[in-house]
Design an enzyme around this catalytic site. Structure first.
Site, PDB file in Angstrom:
ATOM      1  N   ILE A 133       0.712  -1.162   0.037  1.00  0.00           N
ATOM      2  CA  ILE A 133       0.031   0.057   0.114  1.00  0.00           C
ATOM      3  C   ILE A 133       0.985   1.213  -0.148  1.00  0.00           C
ATOM      4  O   ILE A 133       1.946   1.138   0.452  1.00  0.00           O
ATOM      5  CB  ILE A 133      -1.146  -0.036   1.098  1.00  0.00           C
ATOM      6  CG1 ILE A 133      -0.295   0.037   2.499  1.00  0.00           C
ATOM      7  CG2 ILE A 133      -1.926  -0.970   0.878  1.00  0.00           C
ATOM      8  CD1 ILE A 133      -1.144   0.163   3.709  1.00  0.00           C
ATOM      9  N   ASP A 134       0.537   2.401  -0.414  1.00  0.00           N
ATOM     10  CA  ASP A 134       1.289   3.674  -0.631  1.00  0.00           C
ATOM     11  C   ASP A 134       1.574   4.151   0.532  1.00  0.00           C
ATOM     12  O   ASP A 134       1.167   3.939   1.884  1.00  0.00           O
ATOM     13  CB  ASP A 134       0.448   4.681  -1.237  1.00  0.00           C
ATOM     14  CG  ASP A 134       0.050   4.150  -2.616  1.00  0.00           C
ATOM     15  OD1 ASP A 134       0.639   3.486  -3.471  1.00  0.00           O
ATOM     16  OD2 ASP A 134      -1.200   4.443  -3.194  1.00  0.00           O
ATOM     17  N   LYS A 135       2.716   4.842   0.628  1.00  0.00           N
ATOM     18  CA  LYS A 135       3.430   5.560   1.969  1.00  0.00           C
ATOM     19  C   LYS A 135       2.120   6.236   2.398  1.00  0.00           C
ATOM     20  O   LYS A 135       2.311   5.875   3.693  1.00  0.00           O
ATOM     21  CB  LYS A 135       4.492   6.492   1.318  1.00  0.00           C
ATOM     22  CG  LYS A 135       4.911   7.477   2.374  1.00  0.00           C
ATOM     23  CD  LYS A 135       6.077   8.429   2.032  1.00  0.00           C
ATOM     24  CE  LYS A 135       6.719   9.301   3.126  1.00  0.00           C
ATOM     25  NZ  LYS A 135       7.647  10.055   2.457  1.00  0.00           N
TER      26      LYS A 135
ATOM     27  N   THR B 132      -0.901   5.761   2.330  1.00  0.00           N
ATOM     28  CA  THR B 132      -2.057   4.840   2.754  1.00  0.00           C
ATOM     29  C   THR B 132      -1.847   4.243   4.043  1.00  0.00           C
ATOM     30  O   THR B 132      -0.809   3.711   4.381  1.00  0.00           O
ATOM     31  CB  THR B 132      -2.324   3.950   1.569  1.00  0.00           C
ATOM     32  OG1 THR B 132      -2.675   5.069   0.431  1.00  0.00           O
ATOM     33  CG2 THR B 132      -3.599   3.125   2.040  1.00  0.00           C
TER      34      THR B 132
ATOM     35  N   ARG C 190      -6.835   5.600  -6.133  1.00  0.00           N
ATOM     36  CA  ARG C 190      -6.792   6.725  -6.251  1.00  0.00           C
ATOM     37  C   ARG C 190      -6.907   7.171  -7.611  1.00  0.00           C
ATOM     38  O   ARG C 190      -7.243   8.223  -8.016  1.00  0.00           O
ATOM     39  CB  ARG C 190      -5.165   7.285  -5.889  1.00  0.00           C
ATOM     40  CG  ARG C 190      -4.943   6.922  -4.366  1.00  0.00           C
ATOM     41  CD  ARG C 190      -3.191   6.851  -4.127  1.00  0.00           C
ATOM     42  NE  ARG C 190      -2.637   7.770  -4.251  1.00  0.00           N
ATOM     43  CZ  ARG C 190      -1.429   8.124  -4.535  1.00  0.00           C
ATOM     44  NH1 ARG C 190      -0.396   7.072  -4.142  1.00  0.00           N
ATOM     45  NH2 ARG C 190      -0.609   9.274  -4.695  1.00  0.00           N
TER      46      ARG C 190
END
Length: 302
Positions: free
Chosen positions: A134-136, A138, A235
């Protein structure tokens, strides 16, 4: 090895297009490979400007990535479940999942190496145990594999949509209708390589279901369930329907880059059958308090 059977095209352009999806290599990197004699056409070295002809056979050697020696670090994150095969992590905001050039410390992997003795080795020394990301910015739940056998089965389960992944997102605008499905292919952005986009070019199918949980003035709180796992999928899809995630500095409005917290996107729930024991598992991570604070500010128009 690639067999060329198409209209005439420069060698570097052809390789960039052919290898984009699997390796995400830039044209500059491809040109360096050619200059360093890592590419042959019909068993002979050529320049980047070589024009491929029908029937040409292209051989390419992609060097091993730079070795990144991730060091154990005592970092603050929560492990919500652990057995001998897997563990479930609740990742905090602002933490990158694994090391990369220029960012070798402070990642989830650094923290895992400090806390966990054994992690799967399939993804090498700088992504041990990492099955999906998962993104930084998130927050929330992430599956980590401790054994190679569990890792392989989890990857297969993810590819076959056998892991239920539910997110909570605070987005711009009043989303209509109350629920919907976004079925739009995602691939690398044509001009900005940091971004993904909805495109028919070099893309893969991406499916996101959403449901409106609440509406607050000019914002909405959504539940999003993803049936595929494309990079930045939620996103990109929410931006595509003109309701970008609040605080998203890539896909939302310019003023969102000033929001210190970052993007309001949370990995809320995971459901799947254990890859080894086949036991049904379900995990829920509470929405971060920052969401509630922001919603209160929105409701009071602060």
């Amino acid at each position: 090895m690639l067999n060329f059977t198409s209209e005439s095209i420069r060698l570097d352009k052809y390789l960039t297009k052919s290898l984009l999806e699997e390796y995400d290599l830039s044209r500059t990197f491809i040109q360096k490979l050619i200059d360093n004699n890592n590419v042959k056409v019909n068993d002979e070295y050529q320049t980047s400007k070589y024009i491929l002809q029908d029937g040409d056979v292209v051989e390419i050697i992609i060097p091993e990535p730079e070795h990144l020696d991730a060091k154990p670090e005592n970092l603050d994150f929560k492990i919500v479940y652990e057995d001998e095969y897997i563990l479930i992590v609740d990742k905090p905001n602002g933490m990158v999942v694994h090391p990369a050039p220029g960012n070798l410390s402070g990642t989830l992997v650094n923290g895992l190496l400090y806390k966990i003795k054994d992690l799967s080795s399939i993804n090498g020394c700088y992504r041990p145990g990492i099955v999906h990301r998962i993104d930084k910015n998130t927050t929330g739940l992430l599956i980590v594999a401790k054994t190679d056998a569990a890792h392989k089965k989890l990857v297969k389960m993810l590819s076959e949509n056998k892991v239920y992944k539910e997110y909570i997102a605070l987005v711009h605008g009043n989303v209509e209708p109350n629920s919907g499905l976004i079925d739009a292919p995602i691939g690398r952005h044509r001009t900005d390589r940091k971004k993904m986009s909805v495109t028919e070019v070099n893309s893969k199918r991406a499916v996101t279901k959403f449901e409106v949980l609440n509406r607050y003035n000019k914002f909405s709180l959504l539940k999003c369930v993803i049936e595929t796992g494309r990079t930045h999928q939620i996103r990109v899809h929410l931006s595509y329907i003109k309701h970008p995630v609040l605080g998203d500095n890539l896909y939302s409005y310019k003023e969102d880059s000033k929001i210190e917290y970052g993007q309001y996107l949370h990995s809320h729930k995971l459901k799947f059958f254990h890859p080894i024991t086949n036991r049904k598992l379900e995990f829920v991570s509470d929405i971060p308090e920052e969401f509630n604070v922001k919603i209160s500010m929105i409701e009071n128009k602060v």
